[in-house]
Design a protein around this motif. Structure first.
Motif, PDB file in Angstrom:
ATOM      1  N   TYR A   1       1.791  20.429 -29.066  1.00 10.32           N
ATOM      2  CA  TYR A   1       2.686  20.787 -27.959  1.00 10.32           C
ATOM      3  C   TYR A   1       4.148  20.895 -28.394  1.00 10.32           C
ATOM      4  O   TYR A   1       5.031  21.130 -27.576  1.00 10.32           O
ATOM      5  N   ILE A   2       4.399  20.729 -29.700  1.00  6.60           N
ATOM      6  CA  ILE A   2       5.773  20.812 -30.204  1.00  6.60           C
ATOM      7  C   ILE A   2       6.194  22.274 -30.338  1.00  6.60           C
ATOM      8  O   ILE A   2       5.474  23.097 -30.908  1.00  6.60           O
ATOM      9  N   ILE A   3       7.372  22.581 -29.829  1.00  7.48           N
ATOM     10  CA  ILE A   3       7.940  23.924 -29.988  1.00  7.48           C
ATOM     11  C   ILE A   3       8.505  24.031 -31.400  1.00  7.48           C
ATOM     12  O   ILE A   3       9.408  23.271 -31.769  1.00  7.48           O
ATOM     13  N   PRO A   4       8.008  24.947 -32.221  1.00  5.08           N
ATOM     14  CA  PRO A   4       8.505  25.029 -33.596  1.00  5.08           C
ATOM     15  C   PRO A   4       9.924  25.583 -33.658  1.00  5.08           C
ATOM     16  O   PRO A   4      10.342  26.356 -32.795  1.00  5.08           O
ATOM     17  N   PHE A   5      10.656  25.146 -34.664  1.00  6.85           N
ATOM     18  CA  PHE A   5      11.984  25.695 -34.914  1.00  6.85           C
ATOM     19  C   PHE A   5      11.818  27.168 -35.268  1.00  6.85           C
ATOM     20  O   PHE A   5      10.900  27.547 -35.989  1.00  6.85           O
ATOM     21  N   SER A   6      12.693  28.000 -34.757  1.00  2.46           N
ATOM     22  CA  SER A   6      12.569  29.443 -34.971  1.00  2.46           C
ATOM     23  C   SER A   6      12.976  29.825 -36.396  1.00  2.46           C
ATOM     24  O   SER A   6      14.135  29.635 -36.784  1.00  2.46           O
ATOM     25  N   LYS A   7      12.029  30.327 -37.164  1.00  2.00           N
ATOM     26  CA  LYS A   7      12.318  30.729 -38.550  1.00  2.00           C
ATOM     27  C   LYS A   7      13.271  31.922 -38.547  1.00  2.00           C
ATOM     28  O   LYS A   7      12.984  32.959 -37.953  1.00  2.00           O
ATOM     29  N   PRO A   8      14.434  31.786 -39.194  1.00  2.00           N
ATOM     30  CA  PRO A   8      15.405  32.893 -39.198  1.00  2.00           C
ATOM     31  C   PRO A   8      14.967  34.048 -40.087  1.00  2.00           C
ATOM     32  O   PRO A   8      14.447  33.835 -41.182  1.00  2.00           O
ATOM     33  N   SER A   9      15.158  35.240 -39.591  1.00  2.00           N
ATOM     34  CA  SER A   9      14.848  36.428 -40.379  1.00  2.00           C
ATOM     35  C   SER A   9      15.959  36.651 -41.403  1.00  2.00           C
ATOM     36  O   SER A   9      17.017  36.008 -41.359  1.00  2.00           O
ATOM     37  N   GLU A  10      15.740  37.571 -42.314  1.00  2.00           N
ATOM     38  CA  GLU A  10      16.758  37.896 -43.321  1.00  2.00           C
ATOM     39  C   GLU A  10      18.024  38.414 -42.641  1.00  2.00           C
ATOM     40  O   GLU A  10      19.148  38.087 -43.055  1.00  2.00           O
ATOM     41  N   GLN A  11      17.835  39.188 -41.577  1.00  2.00           N
ATOM     42  CA  GLN A  11      18.974  39.721 -40.827  1.00  2.00           C
ATOM     43  C   GLN A  11      19.735  38.585 -40.130  1.00  2.00           C
ATOM     44  O   GLN A  11      20.972  38.585 -40.084  1.00  2.00           O
TER      45      GLN A  11
ATOM     46  N   TYR B   1       7.994  24.020 -39.653  1.00  2.05           N
ATOM     47  CA  TYR B   1       8.926  24.304 -38.566  1.00  2.05           C
ATOM     48  C   TYR B   1       8.597  23.517 -37.300  1.00  2.05           C
ATOM     49  O   TYR B   1       9.427  23.435 -36.406  1.00  2.05           O
ATOM     50  N   HIS B   2       7.408  22.943 -37.224  1.00  3.59           N
ATOM     51  CA  HIS B   2       7.049  22.139 -36.054  1.00  3.59           C
ATOM     52  C   HIS B   2       7.714  20.758 -36.101  1.00  3.59           C
ATOM     53  O   HIS B   2       7.828  20.101 -35.070  1.00  3.59           O
ATOM     54  N   LYS B   3       8.100  20.312 -37.279  1.00  2.96           N
ATOM     55  CA  LYS B   3       8.719  18.995 -37.431  1.00  2.96           C
ATOM     56  C   LYS B   3      10.189  19.154 -37.804  1.00  2.96           C
ATOM     57  O   LYS B   3      10.712  18.461 -38.663  1.00  2.96           O
ATOM     58  N   MET B   4      10.851  20.071 -37.106  1.00  2.00           N
ATOM     59  CA  MET B   4      12.210  20.431 -37.481  1.00  2.00           C
ATOM     60  C   MET B   4      13.091  20.607 -36.242  1.00  2.00           C
ATOM     61  O   MET B   4      12.743  21.335 -35.324  1.00  2.00           O
ATOM     62  N   SER B   5      14.234  19.902 -36.223  1.00  6.57           N
ATOM     63  CA  SER B   5      15.245  20.108 -35.183  1.00  6.57           C
ATOM     64  C   SER B   5      16.392  20.946 -35.719  1.00  6.57           C
ATOM     65  O   SER B   5      17.153  21.546 -34.961  1.00  6.57           O
ATOM     66  N   PHE B   6      16.540  20.955 -37.032  1.00  5.85           N
ATOM     67  CA  PHE B   6      17.509  21.808 -37.714  1.00  5.85           C
ATOM     68  C   PHE B   6      16.920  22.187 -39.068  1.00  5.85           C
ATOM     69  O   PHE B   6      16.064  21.484 -39.611  1.00  5.85           O
ATOM     70  N   LEU B   7      17.365  23.296 -39.584  1.00  6.78           N
ATOM     71  CA  LEU B   7      16.882  23.784 -40.876  1.00  6.78           C
ATOM     72  C   LEU B   7      17.967  23.572 -41.915  1.00  6.78           C
ATOM     73  O   LEU B   7      19.130  23.909 -41.691  1.00  6.78           O
ATOM     74  N   SER B   8      17.597  23.000 -43.039  1.00  8.93           N
ATOM     75  CA  SER B   8      18.575  22.739 -44.094  1.00  8.93           C
ATOM     76  C   SER B   8      17.952  23.006 -45.459  1.00  8.93           C
ATOM     77  O   SER B   8      16.793  22.670 -45.685  1.00  8.93           O
ATOM     78  N   PHE B   9      18.713  23.633 -46.332  1.00  5.10           N
ATOM     79  CA  PHE B   9      18.239  23.857 -47.693  1.00  5.10           C
ATOM     80  C   PHE B   9      19.433  23.899 -48.637  1.00  5.10           C
ATOM     81  O   PHE B   9      20.559  24.192 -48.238  1.00  5.10           O
ATOM     82  N   ASP B  10      19.182  23.564 -49.899  1.00  4.17           N
ATOM     83  CA  ASP B  10      20.260  23.423 -50.878  1.00  4.17           C
ATOM     84  C   ASP B  10      20.217  24.499 -51.957  1.00  4.17           C
ATOM     85  O   ASP B  10      19.146  24.995 -52.330  1.00  4.17           O
ATOM     86  N   ASP B  11      21.393  24.844 -52.440  1.00  4.89           N
ATOM     87  CA  ASP B  11      21.543  25.610 -53.674  1.00  4.89           C
ATOM     88  C   ASP B  11      21.967  24.584 -54.717  1.00  4.89           C
ATOM     89  O   ASP B  11      23.142  24.221 -54.805  1.00  4.89           O
ATOM     90  N   ILE B  12      20.988  24.084 -55.468  1.00  5.08           N
ATOM     91  CA  ILE B  12      21.241  22.972 -56.380  1.00  5.08           C
ATOM     92  C   ILE B  12      22.263  23.345 -57.449  1.00  5.08           C
ATOM     93  O   ILE B  12      23.132  22.542 -57.798  1.00  5.08           O
ATOM     94  N   GLY B  13      22.186  24.571 -57.936  1.00  2.00           N
ATOM     95  CA  GLY B  13      23.109  25.012 -58.988  1.00  2.00           C
ATOM     96  C   GLY B  13      24.559  24.990 -58.540  1.00  2.00           C
ATOM     97  O   GLY B  13      25.451  24.596 -59.290  1.00  2.00           O
ATOM     98  N   MET B  14      24.802  25.405 -57.296  1.00  2.00           N
ATOM     99  CA  MET B  14      26.164  25.456 -56.756  1.00  2.00           C
ATOM    100  C   MET B  14      26.545  24.192 -55.999  1.00  2.00           C
ATOM    101  O   MET B  14      27.665  24.061 -55.530  1.00  2.00           O
ATOM    102  N   LYS B  15      25.596  23.250 -55.879  1.00  2.00           N
ATOM    103  CA  LYS B  15      25.815  22.025 -55.109  1.00  2.00           C
ATOM    104  C   LYS B  15      26.250  22.359 -53.683  1.00  2.00           C
ATOM    105  O   LYS B  15      27.154  21.744 -53.124  1.00  2.00           O
ATOM    106  N   LYS B  16      25.567  23.349 -53.090  1.00  2.00           N
ATOM    107  CA  LYS B  16      25.885  23.752 -51.728  1.00  2.00           C
ATOM    108  C   LYS B  16      24.681  23.507 -50.821  1.00  2.00           C
ATOM    109  O   LYS B  16      23.528  23.675 -51.239  1.00  2.00           O
ATOM    110  N   ARG B  17      24.964  23.127 -49.598  1.00  2.00           N
ATOM    111  CA  ARG B  17      23.919  22.912 -48.607  1.00  2.00           C
ATOM    112  C   ARG B  17      24.157  23.847 -47.424  1.00  2.00           C
ATOM    113  O   ARG B  17      25.283  23.994 -46.954  1.00  2.00           O
TER     114      ARG B  17
END
Length: 212
Positions: free
Chosen positions: A83-93, A114-130
């Motif tokens: 019954y969990i509303i999944p986080f909406s996967k963002p398109s490339e656009q 995406y069902h266990k997600m309230s926000f989406l986060s990912f890292d660029d390890i090389g640039m140390k950016k989130r």
């Protein structure tokens, strides 16, 4: 999202916390009046999470008072997951719109739940950016900043618990021409774990407003 899905990830996590408290209560308390009060409080808190739910969904949530042991708790929570509303996967656009200054930004190739997600986060390890995509008072917003891991535990600005954190720092335009303002907060190093412990969106929205 289908018609049956009616709860967010943070609401599911809140219910899971109430379930654990009930199981703990049954294992440590012998007074039936205390158990009854605990059950009444649990169902009241759970139902109050939702402003508009069907009678069927309310009846299902009321089953929380039938939970006594861990096996029943696991079964109840397993049924709720659908019954969990999944986080909406963002398109490339959508990614380009959220992060217009970042070229060729792509989501990580690893599987994301995406069902266990309230926000989406990912890292660029090389640039140390989130990169963070999260709800705000004005809809979904994209945040990008640097992150630096720490060796100490602090309170995460998003899930509000003591845990291993990193310093997330954003840079925004200042009031004067050519000036910038840096804003930072301690947030979980492991954002998947952060999502699993988020029981309200309040701190998340507050975090977004503070660092944007």
């Amino acid at each position: 999202m289908n018609n049956e899905q009616f709860m967010r990830n943070d609401q599911y996590n809140f219910i899971k916390r109430q379930v654990r408290q009930l199981v703990n209560g049954h294992s440590t308390v012998n007074d039936e009046r205390v158990i009854g009060a605990l059950e009444s409080l649990s169902i009241e808190r759970v139902v109050d999470l939702f402003t508009d739910i069907t009678d069927e969904h309310k009846e299902m949530l009321n089953k929380i008072v039938e939970i006594v042991g861990k096996e029943e708790a696991e079964q109840f929570l397993h049924e709720l997951e659908s019954y969990i509303i999944p986080f909406s996967k963002p398109s490339e656009q959508k990614l380009k719109k959220l992060f217009p200054k970042v070229k060729k930004l792509k989501l990580p190739t690893k599987s994301l739940d995406y069902h266990k997600m309230s926000f989406l986060s990912f890292d660029d390890i090389g640039m140390k950016k989130r990169f963070i995509i999260a709800p705000s008072s004005k809809g979904m917003i994209g945040l990008s900043g640097t992150y630096e891991e720490t060796n100490s535990k602090q309170i995460c600005a998003i899930c509000n618990r003591l845990t291993n954190v990193c310093m997330f720092m954003t840079k925004t335009k200042g009031e004067g021409i050519g000036t910038y303002t840096k804003k930072g907060n301690y947030i979980c190093q492991d954002t998947t774990d952060c999502n699993h412990h988020l029981v309200t969106l309040d701190k998340l929205v507050e975090f977004v407003e503070n660092v944007r």
